[in-house]
Scaffold this active site. Structure first.
Site, PDB file in Angstrom:
ATOM      1  N   GLU A  50       1.822  -4.221  -2.706  1.00  0.00           N
ATOM      2  CA  GLU A  50       1.169  -3.294  -1.599  1.00  0.00           C
ATOM      3  C   GLU A  50      -0.572  -3.283  -1.028  1.00  0.00           C
ATOM      4  O   GLU A  50      -1.493  -3.423  -0.408  1.00  0.00           O
ATOM      5  CB  GLU A  50       1.388  -2.220  -1.921  1.00  0.00           C
ATOM      6  CG  GLU A  50       0.794  -0.750  -0.920  1.00  0.00           C
ATOM      7  CD  GLU A  50       1.465  -0.917   1.069  1.00  0.00           C
ATOM      8  OE1 GLU A  50       2.436  -1.489   0.474  1.00  0.00           O
ATOM      9  OE2 GLU A  50       0.822  -0.591   1.200  1.00  0.00           O
ATOM     10  N   TYR A  54      -2.841   4.332   0.216  1.00  0.00           N
ATOM     11  CA  TYR A  54      -1.842   3.972  -1.705  1.00  0.00           C
ATOM     12  C   TYR A  54      -2.448   2.780  -1.868  1.00  0.00           C
ATOM     13  O   TYR A  54      -2.860   1.932  -3.166  1.00  0.00           O
ATOM     14  CB  TYR A  54      -0.258   3.721  -1.336  1.00  0.00           C
ATOM     15  CG  TYR A  54       0.274   3.778  -2.994  1.00  0.00           C
ATOM     16  CD1 TYR A  54       0.306   3.734  -4.062  1.00  0.00           C
ATOM     17  CD2 TYR A  54       1.025   2.057  -2.389  1.00  0.00           C
ATOM     18  CE1 TYR A  54       1.348   3.468  -4.606  1.00  0.00           C
ATOM     19  CE2 TYR A  54       1.753   1.590  -3.596  1.00  0.00           C
ATOM     20  CZ  TYR A  54       2.100   2.220  -4.369  1.00  0.00           C
ATOM     21  OH  TYR A  54       2.510   1.752  -5.670  1.00  0.00           O
ATOM     22  N   SER A  94       0.299  -3.011  -7.662  1.00  0.00           N
ATOM     23  CA  SER A  94       1.907  -3.140  -6.848  1.00  0.00           C
ATOM     24  C   SER A  94       1.480  -4.005  -5.859  1.00  0.00           C
ATOM     25  O   SER A  94       0.097  -4.409  -5.568  1.00  0.00           O
ATOM     26  CB  SER A  94       1.722  -2.146  -5.968  1.00  0.00           C
ATOM     27  OG  SER A  94       2.451  -1.990  -5.040  1.00  0.00           O
TER      28      SER A  94
END
Ligand code: NAP
Ligand code: G4F
Length: 362
Positions: free
Chosen positions: A149, A171, A147
């Site tokens: 992220e 996460y 990801s």
């Protein structure tokens, strides 16, 4: 919007794919794509007290019929034993690991569960694949849903495959572990394991607590008089938003390459949450300023301010390019959610008691 990409490599003979997270946004688009290509698709579904298969209901085939190519299995990424059993039962050629507690804000509330599914889940699945390969001598290709992220507090714009990671959430930290573990299994055990570093991708099937869908659901309901306000958090965060239907193509392409690798998948355009509000409210001739209010409960302990990806490697090596830009995406999602709001209105007008939208949003 994009130049015509080079042709993709010729596909291998379609085989058998195992997909974790098949009931999620990406899992549903990927299952559709693989079925279209002739694969037998085995999806891992979590046991739940209510149905959680709405996104794949249209693909569902009665298991009593002949020639069923979508098969569902109960399983969970936290359960290494069931993953190992699934590998030997399904005997997949390709494994797509899409399952995750994927909500960044929720990962601050449930950090340990998030790490269990995202980080430990990935290593449990990789171990199951490694054992299966060793005991059967069959080759398996593995896809890890990494990801953007992971870039977190970005040190470089745009972000590429070589941009350093600085995750800003449980996460994000868990995804960094899963990403490096996938690379480590590739290097240690010569596995065909690839990571797609996907930037945000959305669709009418996006979960309703992610910001784009939260906005488009509200636009539909506000336009039809079913809702008066929309409460949001940080409107200044910027994201590189693409269309999930485009992005799952890239996952499949990665596993068709002779060599495994890691690829940024992004549109190369970034917009703020505020700009997404302007686009979506504007599409139905409304001004977001009249409806959007800030509620600090949606702020995050640490925020990712700016994501913008450079997918040059995917473009040149996979022949991948996005087809849907953020304006088209915003219109597609609003049009869908207007129809949903219209259904709700019709039912209400007919006297049905529809539960109010979103019990606990984020
Ligand atoms: P999603 O809609 O939230 O779907 C997540 C899927 O994982 C669902 O099928 C969910 O099952 C399943 N799941 C959750 N916990 C699980 C567990 N313990 N064991 C097995 N399955 C579990 O996410 P998405 O947007 O499709 O994203 C797919 C993957 O890509 C995720 O790994 C996500 O982190 C990653 N990713 C997403 C984006 C994006 O912008 N969408 C960007 C980069 C990476 P239920 O349906 O039962 O909840
Ligand atoms: O839509 P979001 O919740 O997505 P976020 O945090 O970027 O994560 C998504 O993309 C990642 C890829 O970069 C995936 F790995 C991950 O699984 C997930 O799919 O929030 C986007 C932005 C954030 O900056 C958030 O602070 O929108 C801001 N925001 C402002 N108001 C809000 C809200 N986000 C949510 N969910 N709800 C709000 O009310």
């Amino acid at each position: 919007m994009n130049p015509t990409p080079p042709s993709p490599p010729p596909p291998l003979t379609p085989g058998t794919a195992l997909v974790t997270g098949v009931t999620g946004q990406d899992g549903s688009y990927l299952a559709e794509l693989l079925l279209r290509k002739g694969y037998e698709v085995h999806g891992v579904v979590r046991r739940s007290s209510t149905f959680n298969t709405a996104r794949i209901d249209a693909l569902y085939q009665d298991p009593h019929e002949h020639d069923v190519r979508l098969k569902l299995h109960y399983g969970d990424l936290t359960d290494a034993n069931c993953l190992a059993k699934l590998l030997s039962e399904v005997q997949p050629d390709e494994v797509y690991n899409l399952g995750a507690q994927s909500h960044v804000r929720v990962s601050f509330d449930m950090p340990i569960y998030t790490v269990d599914t995202v980080a430990m889940g990935a290593i449990k699945l990789l171990e199951a694949v490694r054992d299966y390969q060793q005991t059967t001598s069959r080759a398996v290709r593995y896809y890890q849903a990494s990801s953007s992220e992971m870039f977190g507090k970005v040190v470089e714009v745009p972000q590429t495959e070589t941009t350093p990671f600085h995750p800003r959430s449980p996460y994000g930290c868990a995804k960094v572990f899963a990403h490096h573990t996938t690379i480590n299994y590739r290097e240690s055990y010569d596995m065909h394991a690839s990571c797609g570093i996907l930037f945000n991708h959305e669709s009418p099937r996006r979960g309703e607590t992610f910001v784009t869908r939260k906005i488009t659901r509200a636009v539909g309901r506000i336009k039809l008089g079913l809702q008066s306000k929309l409460y949001l958090g940080n409107l200044d965060a910027k994201r590189d938003w693409g269309y999930a239907g485009d992005f799952v193509q890239a996952m499949w392409l990665m596993l068709q390459q002779d060599e495994p690798g890691d690829y940024v998948i992004a549109t190369g355009e970034t917009r703020s949450v505020r700009e997404f509000c302007e686009l979506t409210f504007g599409h139905v001739d409304l001004d977001y300023n009249d409806f959007v209010e800030i509620d600090p409960r949606y702020f995050r302990p640490a925020e990712v301010d700016l994501l913008l990806g450079d997918a040059a490697k995917a473009r040149s090596r996979l022949g991948w390019a996005p087809r849907v830009d953020v304006e088209q995406l915003a219109r597609m999602m609003v049009d869908h959610d207007l129809e949903l709001a219209q259904c709700e209105l019709t039912l209400r007008n007919a006297g049905h008691d529809i539960p109010s939208f979103v019990g606990h949003d984020q």
